[in-house]
Motif scaffolding. Structure first.
Motif, PDB file in Angstrom:
ATOM      1  N   GLY A  68       0.629  -1.310   0.103  1.00  0.00           N
ATOM      2  CA  GLY A  68       0.010  -0.095  -0.088  1.00  0.00           C
ATOM      3  C   GLY A  68       1.077   1.843  -0.383  1.00  0.00           C
ATOM      4  N   HIS A  69       2.301   1.030   0.462  1.00  0.00           N
ATOM      5  CA  HIS A  69       2.943   2.123   0.246  1.00  0.00           C
ATOM      6  C   HIS A  69       3.592   2.562  -1.635  1.00  0.00           C
ATOM      7  CE1 HIS A  69       4.725   1.887   4.683  1.00  0.00           C
ATOM      8  NE2 HIS A  69       3.204   1.652   4.497  1.00  0.00           N
ATOM      9  N   LEU A  70       2.922   3.446  -2.014  1.00  0.00           N
ATOM     10  CA  LEU A  70       3.121   3.971  -2.994  1.00  0.00           C
ATOM     11  C   LEU A  70       4.498   3.266  -4.271  1.00  0.00           C
ATOM     12  CD1 LEU A  70       2.003   5.346  -5.549  1.00  0.00           C
ATOM     13  CD2 LEU A  70       2.949   7.158  -4.807  1.00  0.00           C
ATOM     14  N   MET A  71       4.346   2.773  -4.889  1.00  0.00           N
ATOM     15  CA  MET A  71       5.653   2.438  -6.033  1.00  0.00           C
ATOM     16  C   MET A  71       5.245   2.177  -6.985  1.00  0.00           C
ATOM     17  SD  MET A  71       8.840  -0.521  -5.648  1.00  0.00           S
ATOM     18  CE  MET A  71       8.754   0.600  -3.465  1.00  0.00           C
ATOM     19  N   ALA A 163      -5.826   5.648   3.127  1.00  0.00           N
ATOM     20  CA  ALA A 163      -5.131   4.522   2.541  1.00  0.00           C
ATOM     21  C   ALA A 163      -4.504   3.791   3.799  1.00  0.00           C
ATOM     22  CB  ALA A 163      -4.215   5.401   1.568  1.00  0.00           C
ATOM     23  N   VAL A 164      -3.737   3.817   5.184  1.00  0.00           N
ATOM     24  CA  VAL A 164      -4.035   3.707   6.099  1.00  0.00           C
ATOM     25  C   VAL A 164      -5.409   2.225   6.320  1.00  0.00           C
ATOM     26  CG1 VAL A 164      -4.726   4.112   8.554  1.00  0.00           C
ATOM     27  CG2 VAL A 164      -2.816   3.012   8.685  1.00  0.00           C
ATOM     28  N   ASP A 165      -6.350   2.443   6.191  1.00  0.00           N
ATOM     29  CA  ASP A 165      -7.366   1.479   6.533  1.00  0.00           C
ATOM     30  C   ASP A 165      -7.114   0.414   5.359  1.00  0.00           C
ATOM     31  OD1 ASP A 165      -8.308   3.192   8.873  1.00  0.00           O
ATOM     32  OD2 ASP A 165      -9.892   3.713   7.526  1.00  0.00           O
ATOM     33  N   ALA A 166      -7.628   0.785   4.354  1.00  0.00           N
ATOM     34  CA  ALA A 166      -7.162  -0.134   3.129  1.00  0.00           C
ATOM     35  C   ALA A 166      -6.079  -0.752   3.649  1.00  0.00           C
ATOM     36  CB  ALA A 166      -6.837   0.091   1.510  1.00  0.00           C
ATOM     37  N   GLN A 169      -7.241  -3.452   6.366  1.00  0.00           N
ATOM     38  CA  GLN A 169      -7.940  -4.111   6.218  1.00  0.00           C
ATOM     39  C   GLN A 169      -7.617  -5.360   5.141  1.00  0.00           C
ATOM     40  OE1 GLN A 169     -10.979  -1.693   4.476  1.00  0.00           O
ATOM     41  NE2 GLN A 169     -10.883  -1.382   6.755  1.00  0.00           N
ATOM     42  N   GLY A 170      -6.324  -5.200   4.069  1.00  0.00           N
ATOM     43  CA  GLY A 170      -6.186  -5.939   3.593  1.00  0.00           C
ATOM     44  C   GLY A 170      -5.314  -6.831   4.264  1.00  0.00           C
ATOM     45  N   LEU A 171      -4.494  -6.049   5.305  1.00  0.00           N
ATOM     46  CA  LEU A 171      -3.370  -7.523   5.618  1.00  0.00           C
ATOM     47  C   LEU A 171      -3.596  -8.424   6.830  1.00  0.00           C
ATOM     48  CD1 LEU A 171      -0.681  -8.794   6.020  1.00  0.00           C
ATOM     49  CD2 LEU A 171      -0.635  -6.958   7.947  1.00  0.00           C
TER      50      LEU A 171
END
Length: 407
Positions: A68-71, A163-166, A169-171
Protein backbone atom coordinates in the motif's frame (compact mmCIF):
# COMPACT_ATOMS: atom_id res chain seq x y z
CA UNK A 1 5.21 -11.32 21.96
CA UNK A 2 6.20 -14.35 24.00
CA UNK A 3 8.33 -17.04 22.41
CA UNK A 4 7.39 -20.69 22.23
CA UNK A 5 10.78 -21.74 23.66
CA UNK A 6 11.11 -24.26 20.83
CA UNK A 7 12.51 -22.33 17.88
CA UNK A 8 13.73 -19.01 16.54
CA UNK A 9 10.93 -17.04 14.91
CA UNK A 10 11.38 -15.13 11.66
CA UNK A 11 10.18 -11.87 10.15
CA UNK A 12 11.57 -9.21 7.80
CA UNK A 13 11.74 -5.42 7.66
CA UNK A 14 8.88 -4.70 5.30
CA UNK A 15 9.22 -3.97 1.61
CA UNK A 16 8.87 -7.00 -0.67
CA UNK A 17 9.05 -7.18 -4.48
CA UNK A 18 6.03 -5.72 -6.26
CA UNK A 19 4.38 -7.46 -9.19
CA UNK A 20 4.01 -5.69 -12.52
CA UNK A 21 0.25 -5.62 -11.93
CA UNK A 22 0.63 -3.80 -8.62
CA UNK A 23 3.18 -1.33 -10.01
CA UNK A 24 0.80 -0.46 -12.84
CA UNK A 25 -2.15 -0.13 -10.44
CA UNK A 26 -0.13 2.23 -8.26
CA UNK A 27 0.81 4.32 -11.28
CA UNK A 28 -2.76 4.45 -12.56
CA UNK A 29 -4.22 5.34 -9.17
CA UNK A 30 -1.60 8.04 -8.57
CA UNK A 31 -2.32 9.47 -12.03
CA UNK A 32 -6.08 9.47 -11.44
CA UNK A 33 -6.74 6.90 -14.15
CA UNK A 34 -8.50 4.49 -11.76
CA UNK A 35 -10.43 5.28 -8.59
CA UNK A 36 -9.34 4.28 -5.10
CA UNK A 37 -11.86 1.45 -4.79
CA UNK A 38 -10.59 -0.16 -8.00
CA UNK A 39 -7.01 0.22 -6.80
CA UNK A 40 -7.86 -1.22 -3.39
CA UNK A 41 -9.43 -4.29 -4.96
CA UNK A 42 -6.22 -5.00 -6.87
CA UNK A 43 -4.11 -4.17 -3.81
CA UNK A 44 -5.94 -6.64 -1.57
CA UNK A 45 -5.66 -9.45 -4.11
CA UNK A 46 -1.92 -8.87 -4.36
CA UNK A 47 -1.55 -8.74 -0.57
CA UNK A 48 -3.16 -12.18 -0.22
CA UNK A 49 -0.57 -13.55 -2.64
CA UNK A 50 2.40 -11.94 -0.91
CA UNK A 51 1.27 -13.09 2.54
CA UNK A 52 0.73 -16.61 1.21
CA UNK A 53 4.26 -16.64 -0.22
CA UNK A 54 5.73 -15.51 3.10
CA UNK A 55 3.84 -18.32 4.82
CA UNK A 56 5.10 -20.89 2.33
CA UNK A 57 8.68 -19.81 2.93
CA UNK A 58 8.18 -20.01 6.69
CA UNK A 59 8.06 -16.38 7.80
CA UNK A 60 6.28 -16.17 11.16
CA UNK A 61 5.54 -12.46 11.53
CA UNK A 62 4.34 -11.40 8.08
CA UNK A 63 3.27 -8.14 6.53
CA UNK A 64 1.61 -6.76 3.41
CA UNK A 65 4.94 -6.28 1.63
CA UNK A 66 4.33 -2.54 2.04
CA UNK A 67 2.16 -2.94 -1.05
CA UNK A 68 0.00 0.00 0.00
CA UNK A 69 3.05 2.27 0.04
CA UNK A 70 3.22 4.02 -3.31
CA UNK A 71 5.81 2.50 -5.67
CA UNK A 72 5.51 2.75 -9.45
CA UNK A 73 8.86 1.36 -10.64
CA UNK A 74 10.87 -1.81 -10.08
CA UNK A 75 13.96 -0.05 -8.72
CA UNK A 76 12.90 2.20 -5.85
CA UNK A 77 14.91 2.65 -2.66
CA UNK A 78 12.59 5.24 -1.17
CA UNK A 79 9.10 3.76 -1.01
CA UNK A 80 9.33 3.43 2.79
CA UNK A 81 9.55 7.26 2.95
CA UNK A 82 7.97 8.58 -0.24
CA UNK A 83 4.59 7.03 0.57
CA UNK A 84 4.18 9.63 3.33
CA UNK A 85 4.01 12.42 0.74
CA UNK A 86 0.47 11.25 -0.10
CA UNK A 87 -0.56 10.86 3.55
CA UNK A 88 0.54 14.18 5.05
CA UNK A 89 -1.26 17.45 4.53
CA UNK A 90 0.77 20.66 4.42
CA UNK A 91 3.09 19.48 1.63
CA UNK A 92 3.49 21.04 -1.79
CA UNK A 93 4.94 18.88 -4.59
CA UNK A 94 8.40 19.88 -5.71
CA UNK A 95 10.58 19.26 -8.76
CA UNK A 96 14.03 18.67 -7.26
CA UNK A 97 15.59 15.21 -7.13
CA UNK A 98 16.65 14.11 -3.64
CA UNK A 99 20.02 13.02 -5.08
CA UNK A 100 20.58 15.98 -7.42
CA UNK A 101 24.09 17.16 -8.27
CA UNK A 102 25.82 18.79 -5.31
CA UNK A 103 27.05 21.62 -7.54
CA UNK A 104 23.45 22.77 -8.01
CA UNK A 105 23.12 24.19 -4.50
CA UNK A 106 25.08 25.62 -1.61
CA UNK A 107 25.94 23.19 1.18
CA UNK A 108 24.15 23.61 4.52
CA UNK A 109 26.84 23.44 7.18
CA UNK A 110 26.72 22.74 10.90
CA UNK A 111 28.75 24.16 13.76
CA UNK A 112 29.44 23.08 17.35
CA UNK A 113 26.19 23.06 19.30
CA UNK A 114 24.07 23.46 16.18
CA UNK A 115 23.54 20.40 13.99
CA UNK A 116 21.75 20.95 10.70
CA UNK A 117 21.16 18.47 7.91
CA UNK A 118 22.77 19.13 4.56
CA UNK A 119 21.05 17.91 1.41
CA UNK A 120 21.39 14.30 0.25
CA UNK A 121 23.63 15.62 -2.52
CA UNK A 122 26.15 16.81 0.07
CA UNK A 123 26.37 13.63 2.13
CA UNK A 124 29.91 12.96 3.30
CA UNK A 125 29.89 9.42 1.87
CA UNK A 126 29.00 10.87 -1.53
CA UNK A 127 31.67 13.56 -1.32
CA UNK A 128 34.31 10.97 -0.44
CA UNK A 129 33.37 8.68 -3.35
CA UNK A 130 32.01 11.25 -5.79
CA UNK A 131 33.07 9.42 -8.96
CA UNK A 132 31.42 6.21 -7.73
CA UNK A 133 28.17 8.07 -7.08
CA UNK A 134 28.14 9.90 -10.40
CA UNK A 135 29.16 7.03 -12.71
CA UNK A 136 26.03 6.43 -14.84
CA UNK A 137 26.86 2.79 -15.60
CA UNK A 138 28.45 1.27 -12.49
CA UNK A 139 27.82 3.99 -9.95
CA UNK A 140 25.97 3.84 -6.66
CA UNK A 141 22.95 5.63 -8.15
CA UNK A 142 23.02 3.95 -11.58
CA UNK A 143 19.57 3.12 -13.02
CA UNK A 144 17.83 4.79 -10.10
CA UNK A 145 14.93 7.01 -11.07
CA UNK A 146 14.79 10.53 -9.60
CA UNK A 147 13.10 10.89 -6.21
CA UNK A 148 11.22 14.16 -6.07
CA UNK A 149 10.92 15.90 -2.72
CA UNK A 150 7.93 18.03 -1.66
CA UNK A 151 8.22 21.04 0.63
CA UNK A 152 6.37 21.84 3.83
CA UNK A 153 4.29 24.91 3.05
CA UNK A 154 1.54 24.64 5.69
CA UNK A 155 0.73 22.92 8.98
CA UNK A 156 1.38 19.18 8.82
CA UNK A 157 -1.68 16.98 9.25
CA UNK A 158 -2.59 13.37 8.64
CA UNK A 159 -4.72 12.81 5.53
CA UNK A 160 -3.98 9.11 5.00
CA UNK A 161 -6.93 7.60 6.87
CA UNK A 162 -8.37 5.92 3.79
CA UNK A 163 -4.98 4.53 2.76
CA UNK A 164 -4.01 3.13 6.16
CA UNK A 165 -7.47 1.58 6.50
CA UNK A 166 -6.86 -0.17 3.18
CA UNK A 167 -3.49 -1.37 4.46
CA UNK A 168 -4.81 -2.94 7.64
CA UNK A 169 -7.98 -4.35 6.08
CA UNK A 170 -5.99 -5.99 3.33
CA UNK A 171 -3.48 -7.51 5.71
CA UNK A 172 -6.20 -8.77 8.06
CA UNK A 173 -8.06 -10.46 5.21
CA UNK A 174 -4.83 -11.99 3.87
CA UNK A 175 -3.75 -13.33 7.25
CA UNK A 176 -7.18 -14.80 7.90
CA UNK A 177 -7.15 -16.41 4.44
CA UNK A 178 -3.74 -18.01 5.02
CA UNK A 179 -4.12 -19.52 8.45
CA UNK A 180 -3.95 -16.64 10.90
CA UNK A 181 -0.96 -15.50 12.92
CA UNK A 182 0.84 -12.28 13.70
CA UNK A 183 1.40 -9.39 11.31
CA UNK A 184 3.04 -5.98 11.17
CA UNK A 185 2.65 -2.79 9.16
CA UNK A 186 5.49 -0.32 8.61
CA UNK A 187 5.08 3.42 9.20
CA UNK A 188 7.43 6.36 8.89
CA UNK A 189 9.03 7.99 11.94
CA UNK A 190 8.66 11.70 12.72
CA UNK A 191 12.39 12.26 12.35
CA UNK A 192 12.45 10.75 8.88
CA UNK A 193 9.25 12.53 7.80
CA UNK A 194 10.82 15.84 8.78
CA UNK A 195 13.71 15.54 6.33
CA UNK A 196 12.07 17.57 3.56
CA UNK A 197 12.47 21.29 2.80
CA UNK A 198 10.57 23.43 5.29
CA UNK A 199 9.03 26.74 4.30
CA UNK A 200 6.46 27.01 7.09
CA UNK A 201 7.77 26.17 10.57
CA UNK A 202 10.17 28.39 12.49
CA UNK A 203 12.63 25.62 13.36
CA UNK A 204 13.63 22.04 12.54
CA UNK A 205 12.41 20.97 15.98
CA UNK A 206 8.93 22.32 15.26
CA UNK A 207 8.84 20.25 12.07
CA UNK A 208 9.74 17.06 13.96
CA UNK A 209 7.08 17.59 16.61
CA UNK A 210 4.45 18.49 14.00
CA UNK A 211 5.28 15.29 12.13
CA UNK A 212 4.88 13.33 15.37
CA UNK A 213 1.43 14.81 15.95
CA UNK A 214 0.36 13.92 12.43
CA UNK A 215 1.81 10.42 12.19
CA UNK A 216 0.58 9.19 15.56
CA UNK A 217 -2.81 8.78 13.90
CA UNK A 218 -1.33 6.21 11.51
CA UNK A 219 0.41 4.36 14.36
CA UNK A 220 -2.84 4.16 16.32
CA UNK A 221 -4.79 2.86 13.32
CA UNK A 222 -2.28 0.02 12.82
CA UNK A 223 -2.23 -0.98 16.47
CA UNK A 224 -6.01 -0.75 16.83
CA UNK A 225 -6.29 -3.21 13.94
CA UNK A 226 -4.36 -5.73 16.02
CA UNK A 227 -1.01 -5.44 14.26
CA UNK A 228 2.51 -4.50 15.25
CA UNK A 229 3.46 -1.06 13.99
CA UNK A 230 7.06 -0.98 12.78
CA UNK A 231 8.54 2.50 13.01
CA UNK A 232 10.96 2.99 10.13
CA UNK A 233 13.56 5.46 11.36
CA UNK A 234 16.80 5.70 9.38
CA UNK A 235 17.04 9.31 10.56
CA UNK A 236 18.51 8.20 13.89
CA UNK A 237 21.62 6.58 12.38
CA UNK A 238 21.66 7.71 8.75
CA UNK A 239 21.51 11.45 9.41
CA UNK A 240 25.03 11.38 10.83
CA UNK A 241 26.36 11.14 7.25
CA UNK A 242 24.20 14.12 6.28
CA UNK A 243 25.87 16.53 8.71
CA UNK A 244 28.68 18.65 7.23
CA UNK A 245 31.28 18.79 8.62
CA UNK A 246 31.20 15.69 10.83
CA UNK A 247 29.80 16.78 14.23
CA UNK A 248 30.88 15.67 17.67
CA UNK A 249 29.13 12.56 18.91
CA UNK A 250 27.66 14.56 21.77
CA UNK A 251 26.13 17.18 19.47
CA UNK A 252 24.67 14.47 17.26
CA UNK A 253 23.22 12.60 20.21
CA UNK A 254 21.50 15.80 21.31
CA UNK A 255 20.16 16.25 17.77
CA UNK A 256 18.62 12.76 17.59
CA UNK A 257 17.26 13.00 21.13
CA UNK A 258 14.72 15.53 19.87
CA UNK A 259 13.58 12.96 17.30
CA UNK A 260 13.40 10.20 19.91
CA UNK A 261 11.40 12.39 22.29
CA UNK A 262 8.95 13.26 19.51
CA UNK A 263 8.58 9.60 18.55
CA UNK A 264 7.93 8.55 22.14
CA UNK A 265 5.27 11.25 22.31
CA UNK A 266 3.62 9.83 19.18
CA UNK A 267 3.71 6.32 20.69
CA UNK A 268 2.11 7.31 24.00
CA UNK A 269 -0.68 4.96 25.00
CA UNK A 270 0.25 2.22 22.54
CA UNK A 271 1.12 -1.23 23.96
CA UNK A 272 4.88 -1.70 23.73
CA UNK A 273 4.51 -5.27 22.52
CA UNK A 274 2.77 -3.89 19.42
CA UNK A 275 5.61 -1.50 18.57
CA UNK A 276 8.79 -2.46 16.71
CA UNK A 277 11.49 0.14 16.09
CA UNK A 278 13.69 -0.20 13.00
CA UNK A 279 17.11 1.48 12.91
CA UNK A 280 19.33 1.42 9.84
CA UNK A 281 22.09 3.32 8.09
CA UNK A 282 20.18 3.80 4.85
CA UNK A 283 19.25 1.58 1.95
CA UNK A 284 21.50 2.93 -0.77
CA UNK A 285 24.29 0.59 -1.94
CA UNK A 286 27.20 2.93 -1.22
CA UNK A 287 30.49 2.52 0.68
CA UNK A 288 29.06 3.75 4.01
CA UNK A 289 32.52 4.54 5.38
CA UNK A 290 31.09 7.62 7.10
CA UNK A 291 28.44 5.74 9.10
CA UNK A 292 28.23 6.36 12.83
CA UNK A 293 29.02 3.35 15.03
CA UNK A 294 26.12 1.55 16.68
CA UNK A 295 27.74 1.91 20.10
CA UNK A 296 27.00 5.64 19.98
CA UNK A 297 23.27 5.02 19.42
CA UNK A 298 22.27 1.92 21.34
CA UNK A 299 21.53 3.51 24.72
CA UNK A 300 19.26 6.13 23.18
CA UNK A 301 17.57 3.54 20.97
CA UNK A 302 16.69 1.46 24.02
CA UNK A 303 14.80 4.42 25.52
CA UNK A 304 12.28 4.25 22.66
CA UNK A 305 9.03 2.78 23.95
CA UNK A 306 9.01 -0.28 21.74
CA UNK A 307 8.77 -3.97 22.53
CA UNK A 308 11.38 -4.96 19.95
CA UNK A 309 14.31 -3.36 18.16
CA UNK A 310 15.19 -4.12 14.54
CA UNK A 311 18.62 -3.17 13.18
CA UNK A 312 21.12 -4.00 10.44
CA UNK A 313 23.50 -6.79 11.41
CA UNK A 314 24.32 -8.49 8.10
CA UNK A 315 25.52 -5.24 6.55
CA UNK A 316 29.27 -5.59 5.85
CA UNK A 317 29.89 -2.27 7.57
CA UNK A 318 28.06 -3.21 10.79
CA UNK A 319 28.02 -6.99 11.21
CA UNK A 320 30.86 -6.89 13.75
CA UNK A 321 28.75 -4.72 16.06
CA UNK A 322 26.70 -7.67 17.36
CA UNK A 323 29.18 -7.76 20.26
CA UNK A 324 27.96 -4.45 21.72
CA UNK A 325 25.06 -6.41 23.21
CA UNK A 326 27.61 -7.84 25.65
CA UNK A 327 27.94 -4.34 27.10
CA UNK A 328 24.31 -3.16 26.96
CA UNK A 329 21.55 -5.03 28.70
CA UNK A 330 18.35 -5.59 26.78
CA UNK A 331 15.47 -4.45 29.00
CA UNK A 332 13.33 -7.17 30.50
CA UNK A 333 10.54 -8.41 28.27
CA UNK A 334 11.96 -6.90 25.08
CA UNK A 335 13.35 -8.49 21.92
CA UNK A 336 15.99 -7.83 19.31
CA UNK A 337 15.24 -8.31 15.62
CA UNK A 338 18.67 -8.35 13.95
CA UNK A 339 19.12 -8.35 10.20
CA UNK A 340 20.73 -11.63 9.18
CA UNK A 341 20.50 -11.33 5.39
CA UNK A 342 21.40 -8.15 3.53
CA UNK A 343 19.51 -5.99 1.06
CA UNK A 344 22.81 -4.56 -0.20
CA UNK A 345 24.27 -7.56 -2.05
CA UNK A 346 23.04 -10.01 -4.67
CA UNK A 347 24.91 -12.81 -2.92
CA UNK A 348 22.41 -15.09 -1.16
CA UNK A 349 23.65 -15.87 2.33
CA UNK A 350 24.28 -19.52 3.15
CA UNK A 351 21.81 -20.84 5.76
CA UNK A 352 24.74 -21.96 7.92
CA UNK A 353 25.99 -18.37 8.01
CA UNK A 354 22.51 -17.17 8.97
CA UNK A 355 22.44 -19.77 11.76
CA UNK A 356 25.85 -18.65 13.04
CA UNK A 357 24.70 -15.04 13.10
CA UNK A 358 21.59 -16.02 15.07
CA UNK A 359 23.68 -18.00 17.53
CA UNK A 360 25.96 -15.02 18.21
CA UNK A 361 23.02 -12.90 19.31
CA UNK A 362 21.42 -15.78 21.19
CA UNK A 363 24.64 -16.30 23.14
CA UNK A 364 24.33 -12.78 24.54
CA UNK A 365 20.60 -12.06 25.03
CA UNK A 366 19.25 -15.61 24.97
CA UNK A 367 17.53 -17.43 22.09
CA UNK A 368 14.04 -16.63 23.37
CA UNK A 369 14.69 -12.94 22.77
CA UNK A 370 15.97 -13.11 19.18
CA UNK A 371 13.67 -12.81 16.14
CA UNK A 372 15.53 -13.40 12.86
CA UNK A 373 15.03 -10.75 10.20
CA UNK A 374 16.49 -8.91 7.22
CA UNK A 375 18.68 -5.82 7.32
CA UNK A 376 16.14 -3.64 5.47
CA UNK A 377 13.33 -4.02 3.00
CA UNK A 378 14.17 -6.11 -0.06
CA UNK A 379 11.54 -4.80 -2.48
CA UNK A 380 12.84 -2.37 -5.09
CA UNK A 381 16.45 -2.91 -4.06
CA UNK A 382 17.41 -6.33 -5.40
CA UNK A 383 15.92 -8.57 -8.07
CA UNK A 384 12.73 -10.31 -6.89
CA UNK A 385 14.15 -13.80 -7.44
CA UNK A 386 17.11 -12.95 -5.20
CA UNK A 387 14.90 -11.30 -2.58
CA UNK A 388 12.76 -14.40 -2.16
CA UNK A 389 15.86 -16.62 -2.10
CA UNK A 390 17.24 -14.54 0.75
CA UNK A 391 14.06 -15.05 2.75
CA UNK A 392 14.34 -18.79 2.14
CA UNK A 393 17.94 -18.68 3.43
CA UNK A 394 16.72 -16.75 6.47
CA UNK A 395 14.08 -19.30 7.44
CA UNK A 396 16.38 -22.25 6.76
CA UNK A 397 19.10 -20.64 8.86
CA UNK A 398 16.59 -20.09 11.67
CA UNK A 399 15.62 -23.78 11.45
CA UNK A 400 19.26 -24.85 11.74
CA UNK A 401 19.89 -22.49 14.66
CA UNK A 402 16.73 -23.67 16.40
CA UNK A 403 17.88 -27.29 16.25
CA UNK A 404 21.18 -26.32 17.85
CA UNK A 405 19.76 -23.96 20.44
CA UNK A 406 16.64 -25.89 21.45
CA UNK A 407 17.53 -29.47 20.51
Amino acid sequence: MAMTNSRIRTTHVGSLPRTDRLLEANRANHAGEIDFDTFTGILHEEVVDVVRRQREIGIDIVNDGEYGHLMTQRVDYGGWWNYSFTRLGGLTPGSADRWKNAADEEVITSEPGRVRLASFAHRRDRAKFLDAYQDPDQGVLAKRAPSIQPSITGPLSYIGQQAVDADVQGLRAAIDATGGGQGFVAALSPGSAARVPNEFYASDEEVVWAAAEALKEEYRAIVDAGFIVQIDDPSIAESWDQVVPEPSVEDYQAFIQVRIDALNHALEGLPEDQVRFHLCWGSWHGPHTTDIEFRHLIEQMLTITAGSYSFEAANARHEHEWSIWREHELPEGKFIVPGLVSHATNVVEHPELVAERIEKFASVVGPDRVIASTDCGLGGRIHPDIAWAKLEALTEGARIASERLYG
